[in-house]
Design an enzyme around this catalytic site. Structure first.
Site, PDB file in Angstrom:
ATOM      1  CB  ILE A  10      -0.908   0.029   1.252  1.00  0.00           C
ATOM      2  CG1 ILE A  10      -1.742  -1.245   1.344  1.00  0.00           C
ATOM      3  CG2 ILE A  10      -1.807   1.263   1.227  1.00  0.00           C
ATOM      4  CD1 ILE A  10      -2.361  -1.460   2.718  1.00  0.00           C
ATOM      5  CG  ASP A  54       8.897  10.711  -3.418  1.00  0.00           C
ATOM      6  OD1 ASP A  54       7.969  10.623  -4.243  1.00  0.00           O
ATOM      7  OD2 ASP A  54       9.425  11.798  -3.130  1.00  0.00           O
ATOM      8  CG  ASN A  77      -3.946   5.540  -0.434  1.00  0.00           C
ATOM      9  OD1 ASN A  77      -5.098   5.941  -0.469  1.00  0.00           O
ATOM     10  ND2 ASN A  77      -3.051   6.010   0.439  1.00  0.00           N
ATOM     11  CE1 TYR A 143      -6.245  14.667  -5.791  1.00  0.00           C
ATOM     12  CE2 TYR A 143      -8.578  14.969  -6.288  1.00  0.00           C
ATOM     13  CZ  TYR A 143      -7.557  14.249  -5.698  1.00  0.00           C
ATOM     14  OH  TYR A 143      -7.858  13.080  -5.024  1.00  0.00           O
ATOM     15  CE  LYS A 147      -6.637  11.210  -7.344  1.00  0.00           C
ATOM     16  NZ  LYS A 147      -5.965   9.950  -6.935  1.00  0.00           N
ATOM     17  CB  THR A 178      -8.448  11.984   4.659  1.00  0.00           C
ATOM     18  OG1 THR A 178      -8.772  12.764   3.498  1.00  0.00           O
ATOM     19  CG2 THR A 178      -9.068  10.598   4.532  1.00  0.00           C
TER      20      THR A 178
END
Length: 238
Positions: A10, A54, A77, A143, A147, A178
């Site tokens: 992950i 990274d 993720n 952003y 995506k 989050t």
């Protein structure tokens, strides 16, 4: 594939959704969980093996693949948002940084781990995308472009990895509770619930998991005569 007895890798596992994925994988019976982060000291969940990574650094990706040759499930993720529009000062720099992490990072990780997954029976990849793959707002415009591109990437990887028996599941979700969405008012999805849905969907063989009502409505509306992505900010907020 099943989570029980799997070996899970992950990215961005030190907090937020990545940490929730680690918890969910352990709860579902994963044999081993690797938690990758730029600072592995921040991986503190018992039962998780820290890995320095990274996702924008090719040498670190190569080192992670060499060290983790038993992986059967890759969870891409890690992600960043610079909170930038498209026409303001610094927008191009913001987009470049976001693309390196949100698009080129998952691409490079999947390409690097593909032979490992094949050698271990095929396995699966879960790519964390967003409801913003299908719409955008000025405050997250760069952003959103990353995506949208990552959605196309995920679909393409699914096609190219099918021959080696590797499943690819895309996770789409709107705002979660989050750090990334801490400044956003209103109801937010639980990262623990989202991670659980994603892993259950992957086990069920789903190509996509739509983790909340907003995301499902956006996806359903893509074929409408007035899709959300074509709305002005004022209309979209209504």
């Amino acid at each position: 594939m099943k989570i029980k007895d799997s070996v899970v890798f992950i990215t961005g596992a030190n907090r937020g959704l990545g940490l929730a994925f680690a918890k969910a994988a352990l709860a579902a019976g994963a044999r081993k969980v690797y938690g990758a982060a730029r600072d592995p000291k921040r991986i503190t969940l018992a039962g998780v093996t820290p890995v320095v990574l990274d996702v924008t650094q090719p040498a670190q990706i190569e080192a992670a693949v060499r060290a983790c040759g038993d992986v059967t499930l890759l969870v891409n993720n890690a992600g960043i948002s610079r909170g930038s529009n498209l026409l303001g000062a610094g927008a191009v720099d913001a987009a470049r940084a976001e693309f390196e992490t949100n698009f080129f990072g998952p691409w490079a990780l999947t390409k690097a781990f593909a032979p490992v997954l094949a050698a271990n029976g095929g396995g699966a990849v879960v790519n964390v995308l967003s409801a913003l793959s299908w719409t955008t707002f000025p405050s997250v415009a760069t952003y959103s472009t990353t995506k949208s591109a990552a959605w196309s990437l995920s679909n393409g990887l699914r096609n190219e990895l099918a021959g080696q028996g590797t499943q690819v599941t895309s996770l789409h979700v709107a705002f979660m509770d989050t750090d990334m969405a801490a400044h956003v008012p209103g109801a937010k999805a639980s990262p623990d619930d989202v991670a659980r849905q994603a892993l259950e969907g992957m086990e069920a063989g789903k190509p996509e998991v739509l983790a909340d009502t907003v995301t499902r409505q956006l996806k359903q509306g893509l074929s409408s005569e007035a899709p959300a992505y074509a709305a002005s900010p004022a209309r979209a907020a209504a």
